[in-house]
Design a protein around this motif. Structure first.
Motif, short mmCIF file in Angstrom:
data_model
loop_
_atom_site.label_atom_id
_atom_site.label_comp_id
_atom_site.label_asym_id
_atom_site.label_seq_id
_atom_site.Cartn_x
_atom_site.Cartn_y
_atom_site.Cartn_z
N THR A 234 0.79 -1.33 -0.01
CA THR A 234 -0.03 0.11 -0.09
C THR A 234 0.87 1.38 -0.03
OG1 THR A 234 -0.19 -0.06 2.40
CG2 THR A 234 -1.90 -1.40 1.31
N GLY A 235 2.05 1.13 0.21
CA GLY A 235 2.86 2.38 0.58
C GLY A 235 2.81 2.97 1.69
N LEU A 236 2.20 2.40 2.49
CA LEU A 236 2.18 2.82 4.18
C LEU A 236 3.46 2.62 4.72
CD1 LEU A 236 -1.33 1.63 5.06
CD2 LEU A 236 -1.10 3.99 4.59
N PRO A 237 3.80 3.67 5.75
CA PRO A 237 4.91 3.45 6.73
C PRO A 237 5.22 1.95 7.18
CG PRO A 237 3.89 5.53 6.92
CD PRO A 237 2.86 4.52 6.32
N HIS A 238 6.38 1.50 6.92
CA HIS A 238 6.50 0.15 7.56
C HIS A 238 7.92 0.07 7.74
CE1 HIS A 238 7.18 -0.01 3.08
NE2 HIS A 238 8.06 -0.96 3.39
N PRO A 239 8.48 -1.00 8.70
CA PRO A 239 9.58 -1.33 9.12
C PRO A 239 10.58 -1.39 7.81
CG PRO A 239 8.40 -2.55 10.35
CD PRO A 239 7.31 -2.04 9.24
N THR A 240 11.95 -1.00 7.94
CA THR A 240 12.86 -1.48 6.98
C THR A 240 13.46 -2.80 7.08
OG1 THR A 240 14.86 -0.67 8.29
CG2 THR A 240 13.72 1.04 7.06
N LEU A 241 14.19 -3.35 5.99
CA LEU A 241 14.42 -4.41 6.03
C LEU A 241 15.61 -5.21 7.04
CD1 LEU A 241 15.05 -5.45 2.13
CD2 LEU A 241 13.04 -6.42 3.67
N THR A 242 16.52 -3.67 7.30
CA THR A 242 17.33 -3.98 8.51
C THR A 242 16.56 -4.01 9.75
OG1 THR A 242 19.01 -2.58 7.17
CG2 THR A 242 19.14 -2.75 9.50
N TRP A 243 15.50 -3.41 10.11
CA TRP A 243 14.73 -3.69 11.10
C TRP A 243 14.07 -4.88 11.25
CZ3 TRP A 243 14.65 -1.38 15.87
CH2 TRP A 243 13.41 -1.61 16.58
N MET A 244 13.63 -5.33 10.25
CA MET A 244 12.73 -6.69 10.13
C MET A 244 13.89 -7.78 10.44
SD MET A 244 9.50 -6.69 9.44
CE MET A 244 9.12 -8.13 8.90
N ALA A 245 15.10 -7.57 9.81
CA ALA A 245 16.00 -8.76 10.20
C ALA A 245 16.34 -8.75 11.73
CB ALA A 245 17.20 -8.46 9.43
N ALA A 246 16.42 -7.54 12.31
CA ALA A 246 16.86 -7.57 13.71
C ALA A 246 15.79 -8.07 14.66
CB ALA A 246 17.38 -6.25 14.09
N THR A 247 14.52 -7.88 14.23
CA THR A 247 13.41 -7.97 15.07
C THR A 247 12.62 -9.36 14.69
OG1 THR A 247 12.05 -6.27 13.64
CG2 THR A 247 13.09 -5.43 15.74
N HIS A 248 11.95 -9.18 13.50
CA HIS A 248 11.20 -10.42 12.99
C HIS A 248 12.04 -11.46 12.70
CE1 HIS A 248 8.24 -12.56 10.61
NE2 HIS A 248 9.36 -12.64 9.59
N GLY A 249 13.29 -11.34 12.10
CA GLY A 249 13.97 -12.58 11.80
C GLY A 249 14.62 -13.04 13.02
#
Length: 286
Positions: A234-249
């Motif tokens: 949608t283009g809405l604000p969302h976490p960056t890939l770096t943040w996703m790796a550090a949290t989700h991953g």
């Protein structure tokens, strides 16, 4: 981010896959499990080398191991086995490391496979070790002990969500969002059933803590996955890939996959011990 992703992938290669294969208790998988370090060690080394011929060859060694593992899936299906929901989850677990290894070979060689940039390929490797192999395997294990609609839903929706996410790579962000929704629904169901298992009577304290921790982590990590997929679509604000790796991953690797596998290992070990004691006692009585 690359060092963190590499560490997560190493955990998947060297610990999660062989530990998961042991939990399947399938005799035909025992040989590949024993040989797994011979394939996983070169693959792990390839992560830390510069892109080039040496790293590519080492990644190909790992790919051979994952291909041998994946070949068990059509063999089992052809024999009419593993076609129930839990079995389908197991078949998914057998195949997904090969997807990860294909991405690894392409990324280590510097080849943008199917038009995907090297960063996306690098993140595909941990995704299909954890959201693929570990998630599907654990969903199948949960289904085996929770033989009801929720267990069957979990065992089917996790493979479906994983497949839709893979297809979404080629179709577009909205298809990937659909996959994220299906995968989240399945993973939250796994978390709910795991939470209930953690509160069952007779569960020792360590196993209970591992089960409850893995269930709780899924709430946060899958919310992050949804927010990222929604933002991409949608283009809405969302976490960056770096943040996703550090949290989700990292959360899925340590909080969910590792805790779950340790808990299930304890469950299987304690179950086998109780069965052995019962058999011994019955023998003495007879």
């Amino acid at each position: 981010m690359s060092a963190l992703v590499n560490a997560i992938v190493m955990l998947g290669m060297l610990v999660v896959v062989p530990a998961g294969l042991r939990l399947t208790e399938q005799p035909e998988l025992e040989r590949i499990r024993r040989l797994w370090p011979l394939f996983a060690a070169p693959g792990a080394l390839a992560l830390w080398l510069p892109r080039g011929a040496t790293a590519t060859v080492l990644a190909c060694v790992y790919a051979v191991g994952t291909a041998l593992l994946a070949l068990h899936a059509p063999r089992r299906a052809a024999r009419g086995r593993s076609l129930d929901p839990a079995g389908i989850a197991l078949l998914t677990a057998l195949v997904t490391p090969a997807v990860a290894a294909t991405a690894l070979v392409a990324e280590r060689s510097g080849h943008e496979l199917l038009g995907f940039d090297l960063g996306i390929l690098a993140l595909t490797v941990p995704h299909f070790h954890f959201a693929g192999f570990a998630a599907a395997l654990i969903a199948g294990l949960v289904c085996r002990v929770s033989d009801g609609p929720a267990g069957r839903f979990a065992a089917l929706s996790v493979p479906l969500g994983t497949l839709l996410v893979l297809v979404g790579y080629f179709i577009g962000d909205w298809a990937e969002l659909a996959g994220a929704v299906a995968l989240t629904a399945g993973m939250w169901t796994v978390g709910l059933l795991t939470w209930r298992m953690g509160h069952e009577e007779g569960r020792d304290r360590t196993t209970r803590l591992l089960l409850l921790s893995s269930a709780a982590v899924l709430v946060a990590t899958m919310l992050l996955a949804l927010s990222w997929a929604l933002g991409e679509a949608t283009g809405l604000p969302h976490p960056t890939l770096t943040w996703m790796a550090a949290t989700h991953g990292l959360g899925n690797a340590l909080g969910f996959a590792l805790c779950s596998l340790l808990a299930w290992r304890r469950i299987h070990t304690h179950g086998a011990s109780r069965a052995a004691v019962r058999t011994h006692t019955e023998g003495r009585t007879a």
